[in-house]
Write an enzyme that holds these catalytic residues in place. Structure first.
Site, short mmCIF file in Angstrom:
data_model
loop_
_atom_site.label_atom_id
_atom_site.label_comp_id
_atom_site.label_asym_id
_atom_site.label_seq_id
_atom_site.Cartn_x
_atom_site.Cartn_y
_atom_site.Cartn_z
N LYS A 1 0.86 -1.35 -0.14
CA LYS A 1 0.17 0.05 -0.06
C LYS A 1 0.77 1.13 -0.06
O LYS A 1 1.91 1.33 0.72
CB LYS A 1 -0.75 0.01 1.46
C1 E4P Z 1 -8.23 1.79 3.60
O1 E4P Z 1 -7.47 0.65 3.37
C2 E4P Z 1 -8.15 2.33 5.14
O2 E4P Z 1 -7.38 1.48 6.05
C3 E4P Z 1 -9.21 2.61 5.90
O3 E4P Z 1 -10.35 2.19 5.11
C4 E4P Z 1 -9.17 4.12 6.76
O4 E4P Z 1 -10.57 4.48 7.26
P1 E4P Z 1 -10.73 5.34 8.20
O5 E4P Z 1 -11.31 6.65 7.69
O6 E4P Z 1 -12.15 4.86 8.99
O7 E4P Z 1 -9.82 5.37 9.13
#
Ligand code: E4P
Length: 217
Positions: A83
């Site tokens: 990522k």
């Molecule tokens: C995506 O890969 C992120 O880890 C995640 O969905 C972020 O979500 P949040 O805005 O609830 O922290």
């Protein structure tokens, strides 16, 4: 639509995986922090439970650093998706890592233009964040729909991974729009089973059943 669970909590991952509910996992530095565990150790354990893609996030800000971290994270298991953030350096790292045959999830996407660039850079997944846009009175679901239109217009193969999902309603709306994947906390995936009329109906059936005085077992 595939379901990924957005967590690094092993118990939650195991429970959902045993039920066949999840096709992958996403993590981020905040979720690793919450787990209280070492990133490589916990990611390895997650990869041993789930067959599908497991996103592990880099933390360097420059492309070279992200590439080096991505290669290191990819050593953990075959099903690692590296990522990287949606910055210019992140796009450079995405191109290099995908050219090496690795899965790349480009994260922190908040606009259709960013998603277009990620597709051009060969991303396996683009992660548009719904909830964080909604928090600013913007429309996260509209972004998912816009990216779907753009990718379909040109046949981009990058998978739309709807992220920052906060409610069961987000899940069904993403499915209607045609997101390829939605990643959500375990609590949201479980909340999809809830309906007030199901609870009410069950209560009524059980009351009537009691009046029959019968037993099934
Ligand atoms: C995506 O890969 C992120 O880890 C995640 O969905 C972020 O979500 P949040 O805005 O609830 O922290």
């Amino acid at each position: 639509m595939k379901f990924f669970v957005d967590t690094a909590e092993i118990d939650q991952i195991r429970d959902l995986n045993d039920l066949g509910m999840i096709d992958g996992v996403t993590t981020n530095p905040s979720l690793i922090m919450k787990s209280g565990r070492d990133i490589k150790e916990v990611t390895k354990e997650i990869c041993s439970i789930v067959d599908g893609p497991v996103s592990a996030e880099t933390v360097a800000l420059d492309a070279e650093g992200m590439i080096a971290e991505g290669r290191e994270l990819a050593k953990i298991a075959e099903n690692i998706a590296v990522k990287v953030p949606l910055t210019w350096d992140g796009l450079k790292a995405c191109k290099t890592l995908t050219d090496e045959g690795r899965m790349v999830n480009v994260t922190l996407c908040f606009s259709a233009n960013q998603a277009l660039l990620a597709a051009k850079a060969g991303a396996t997944f683009i992660s548009p964040f719904i909830g964080r846009l909604d928090d600013l009175n913007m429309d996260g679901l509209e972004l998912i729909a816009d990216i779907r239109t753009i990718y379909d217009n040109y046949g981009f193969e990058t998978n739309i991974l709807a992220a920052s999902i906060r409610s069961a309603n987000h899940m069904s709306e993403c499915a209607k729009i045609g997101a390829d994947v939605a990643t959500a906390p375990a609590s949201v995936i479980k909340a999809m089973a809830n309906h007030v009329l199901t609870d009410k109906g069950l209560e009524g059936f059980l009351k009537d059943w009691e009046k029959t005085g019968q037993k099934i077992l």
